[in-house]
Design a protein around this motif. Structure first.
Motif, PDB file in Angstrom:
ATOM      1  N   HIS A  87      31.131  19.745  23.413  1.00 21.94           N
ATOM      2  CA  HIS A  87      30.927  20.420  24.683  1.00 21.94           C
ATOM      3  C   HIS A  87      31.877  21.602  24.772  1.00 21.94           C
ATOM      4  O   HIS A  87      33.000  21.545  24.268  1.00 21.94           O
ATOM      5  CB  HIS A  87      31.191  19.479  25.873  1.00 21.94           C
ATOM      6  N   THR A  88      31.434  22.642  25.438  1.00 21.57           N
ATOM      7  CA  THR A  88      32.273  23.822  25.651  1.00 21.57           C
ATOM      8  C   THR A  88      32.413  24.060  27.150  1.00 21.57           C
ATOM      9  O   THR A  88      31.405  24.172  27.867  1.00 21.57           O
ATOM     10  CB  THR A  88      31.672  25.061  24.977  1.00 21.57           C
ATOM     11  N   HIS A  89      33.662  24.117  27.653  1.00 19.82           N
ATOM     12  CA  HIS A  89      33.946  24.346  29.068  1.00 19.82           C
ATOM     13  C   HIS A  89      34.767  25.626  29.193  1.00 19.82           C
ATOM     14  O   HIS A  89      35.759  25.816  28.478  1.00 19.82           O
ATOM     15  CB  HIS A  89      34.724  23.171  29.672  1.00 19.82           C
ATOM     16  N   VAL A  90      34.366  26.486  30.117  1.00 20.44           N
ATOM     17  CA  VAL A  90      35.113  27.711  30.415  1.00 20.44           C
ATOM     18  C   VAL A  90      35.790  27.528  31.775  1.00 20.44           C
ATOM     19  O   VAL A  90      35.105  27.312  32.796  1.00 20.44           O
ATOM     20  CB  VAL A  90      34.184  28.939  30.420  1.00 20.44           C
ATOM     21  N   VAL A  91      37.117  27.608  31.810  1.00 21.98           N
ATOM     22  CA  VAL A  91      37.902  27.346  33.015  1.00 21.98           C
ATOM     23  C   VAL A  91      38.669  28.602  33.396  1.00 21.98           C
ATOM     24  O   VAL A  91      39.352  29.212  32.558  1.00 21.98           O
ATOM     25  CB  VAL A  91      38.874  26.160  32.787  1.00 21.98           C
ATOM     26  N   PHE A  92      38.558  28.991  34.687  1.00 22.56           N
ATOM     27  CA  PHE A  92      39.334  30.108  35.237  1.00 22.56           C
ATOM     28  C   PHE A  92      40.311  29.553  36.265  1.00 22.56           C
ATOM     29  O   PHE A  92      39.928  28.787  37.168  1.00 22.56           O
ATOM     30  CB  PHE A  92      38.402  31.144  35.902  1.00 22.56           C
ATOM     31  N   ASP A  93      41.585  29.916  36.172  1.00 27.80           N
ATOM     32  CA  ASP A  93      42.590  29.517  37.158  1.00 27.80           C
ATOM     33  C   ASP A  93      43.536  30.677  37.394  1.00 27.80           C
ATOM     34  O   ASP A  93      43.274  31.818  36.988  1.00 27.80           O
ATOM     35  CB  ASP A  93      43.326  28.257  36.689  1.00 27.80           C
ATOM     36  N   GLU A  94      44.684  30.384  38.043  1.00 32.84           N
ATOM     37  CA  GLU A  94      45.608  31.453  38.396  1.00 32.84           C
ATOM     38  C   GLU A  94      46.260  32.101  37.184  1.00 32.84           C
ATOM     39  O   GLU A  94      46.804  33.202  37.271  1.00 32.84           O
ATOM     40  CB  GLU A  94      46.694  30.922  39.344  1.00 32.84           C
ATOM     41  N   THR A  95      46.204  31.457  36.047  1.00 30.33           N
ATOM     42  CA  THR A  95      46.798  32.033  34.833  1.00 30.33           C
ATOM     43  C   THR A  95      45.807  32.857  34.036  1.00 30.33           C
ATOM     44  O   THR A  95      46.152  33.377  32.989  1.00 30.33           O
ATOM     45  CB  THR A  95      47.361  30.909  33.946  1.00 30.33           C
ATOM     46  N   SER A  96      44.561  32.952  34.507  1.00 28.79           N
ATOM     47  CA  SER A  96      43.545  33.661  33.739  1.00 28.79           C
ATOM     48  C   SER A  96      43.623  35.169  33.898  1.00 28.79           C
ATOM     49  O   SER A  96      42.964  35.903  33.172  1.00 28.79           O
ATOM     50  CB  SER A  96      42.147  33.183  34.157  1.00 28.79           C
ATOM     51  N   GLY A  97      44.416  35.688  34.928  1.00 24.23           N
ATOM     52  CA  GLY A  97      44.531  37.130  35.138  1.00 24.23           C
ATOM     53  C   GLY A  97      43.486  37.640  36.118  1.00 24.23           C
ATOM     54  O   GLY A  97      42.714  36.869  36.708  1.00 24.23           O
ATOM     55  N   GLU A  98      43.447  38.946  36.318  1.00 22.63           N
ATOM     56  CA  GLU A  98      42.522  39.576  37.244  1.00 22.63           C
ATOM     57  C   GLU A  98      41.711  40.642  36.533  1.00 22.63           C
ATOM     58  O   GLU A  98      42.145  41.216  35.543  1.00 22.63           O
ATOM     59  CB  GLU A  98      43.286  40.230  38.408  1.00 22.63           C
ATOM     60  N   MET A  99      40.536  40.901  37.086  1.00 24.75           N
ATOM     61  CA  MET A  99      39.659  41.909  36.517  1.00 24.75           C
ATOM     62  C   MET A  99      39.045  42.730  37.648  1.00 24.75           C
ATOM     63  O   MET A  99      38.500  42.172  38.615  1.00 24.75           O
ATOM     64  CB  MET A  99      38.545  41.260  35.687  1.00 24.75           C
ATOM     65  N   ASP A 100      39.208  44.076  37.601  1.00 20.29           N
ATOM     66  CA  ASP A 100      38.630  44.974  38.597  1.00 20.29           C
ATOM     67  C   ASP A 100      37.224  45.339  38.201  1.00 20.29           C
ATOM     68  O   ASP A 100      36.941  45.656  37.047  1.00 20.29           O
ATOM     69  CB  ASP A 100      39.476  46.250  38.720  1.00 20.29           C
TER      70      ASP A 100
END
Length: 315
Positions: free
Chosen positions: A285-298
């Motif tokens: 299985h492949t899981h993609v997780v975004f949290d506060e350490t993932s950075g920001e994107m404009d």
């Protein structure tokens, strides 16, 4: 009054022409070769059954018959060579053959190696005509169609012919599936999640194998050397892996000729059996997780319309 030659004189003159003229000698030599070829065929037909009864192995009987045929043809060739005005006798021919054999032995060593390998193949008996074998490094499986002193001919399952020199086949790994016993044991490896019902998974796998045509469902144990194995299918735990419990389904098939088909049917039955059971086969299985350490994107969106030709919006 002149009287023509009698029949006896004509025949005598014809034979004298055959013996003295080059054309006649060539005709005699060609006739000897043709007769030798014809006699060799008759000898093979007459001796075919006695030789087959004397040698139980078909490869040996074929080799003996080929040797007899070749010997008769070679003898005819020697006799025919003696008829031609070459100025050499039988002893000279034998000496020439000896010298020529020595030269050929040096130049054609690989070819001679094939014949030597053929002798070892016939003596060691690793396989016989009709056996189902597999050439491991070539990943080719098929039936032995012919064994000669120079090569072994394999008829593959794809209905193609694979010719392997005997000098090389002795150095390759060959699996013989029908040498002693046609029954062959096969294995299907699978895994079950730790949350699933392991006992149920093993039971369903065994049942799927027993219900498949061609699989030995039970009976007396099968002896291989000094070991004895149960004839019925068994499912054993192989190891506890990172993502599940690895098990092995082992079963015996009556003949090795349709092992791929049997294995496919068993796996299809297992798939259907596990659908309604409390059993799950693990898979990646492949899981993609975004949290506060993932950075920001404009992200900027440009829109063009009649009232505002260039409007930029930034979230």
């Amino acid at each position: 009054m002149e009287i023509g030659p009698t029949i006896a004189e004509t025949v005598e003159g014809f034979f004298q022409w055959l013996v003295t003229s080059l054309t006649g000698q060539l005709l005699i030599a060609g006739s000897i070769l043709a007769i030798g070829w014809y006699v060799s065929g008759i000898a093979v037909r007459l001796l075919g059954r006695p030789v087959a009864q004397r040698f139980e192995r078909e490869s040996l009987s074929r080799t003996v018959l080929r040797t007899i045929k070749l010997g008769i043809i070679l003898f005819s060739a020697v006799v025919a060579a003696g008829v031609l005005p070459l100025g050499i006798g039988l002893s000279d021919i034998l000496l020439s053959v000896t010298v020529l054999s020595a030269v050929i032995g040096v130049i054609l060593a690989p070819v001679i190696g094939n014949y030597v390998g053929g002798l070892f193949v016939l003596a060691d008996q690793p396989y016989e005509i009709g056996d189902m074998v597999e050439i491991v490094d070539a990943q080719q499986r098929g039936f032995i169609e012919d064994i000669t002193l120079r090569y072994t001919k394999l008829l593959t399952e794809d209905n193609s012919v694979l010719v392997i020199p005997n000098n090389t086949i002795r150095e390759r790994d060959v699996i013989n599936y029908t040498a002693e016993d046609e029954r062959t044991r096969m294995t299907i490896d699978m895994s079950v999640t730790y949350e699933g019902d392991l006992a149920e998974a093993r039971r369903l796998a065994v049942r799927a194998a027993r219900q498949t045509d061609g699989v030995i469902a039970g009976g007396p144990t099968i002896r291989v050397g000094n070991a004895r194995y149960p004839a019925r299918p068994t499912c054993q735990i192989r190891e506890y892996g990172d993502h599940g419990v690895a098990v092995s389904l082992r079963y015996w098939v009556r003949t090795p000729y349709y092992t791929g088909k049997v294995q496919s049917e068993i796996q299809e039955r297992i798939w259907e059996e596990l659908k309604d059971a409390d059993v799950e086969i693990p898979y990646p299985h492949t899981h993609v997780v975004f949290d506060e350490t993932s950075g920001e994107m404009d992200v900027a969106v440009n829109r063009t319309d009649d009232t505002d030709p260039d409007v930029s919006r930034r979230p």
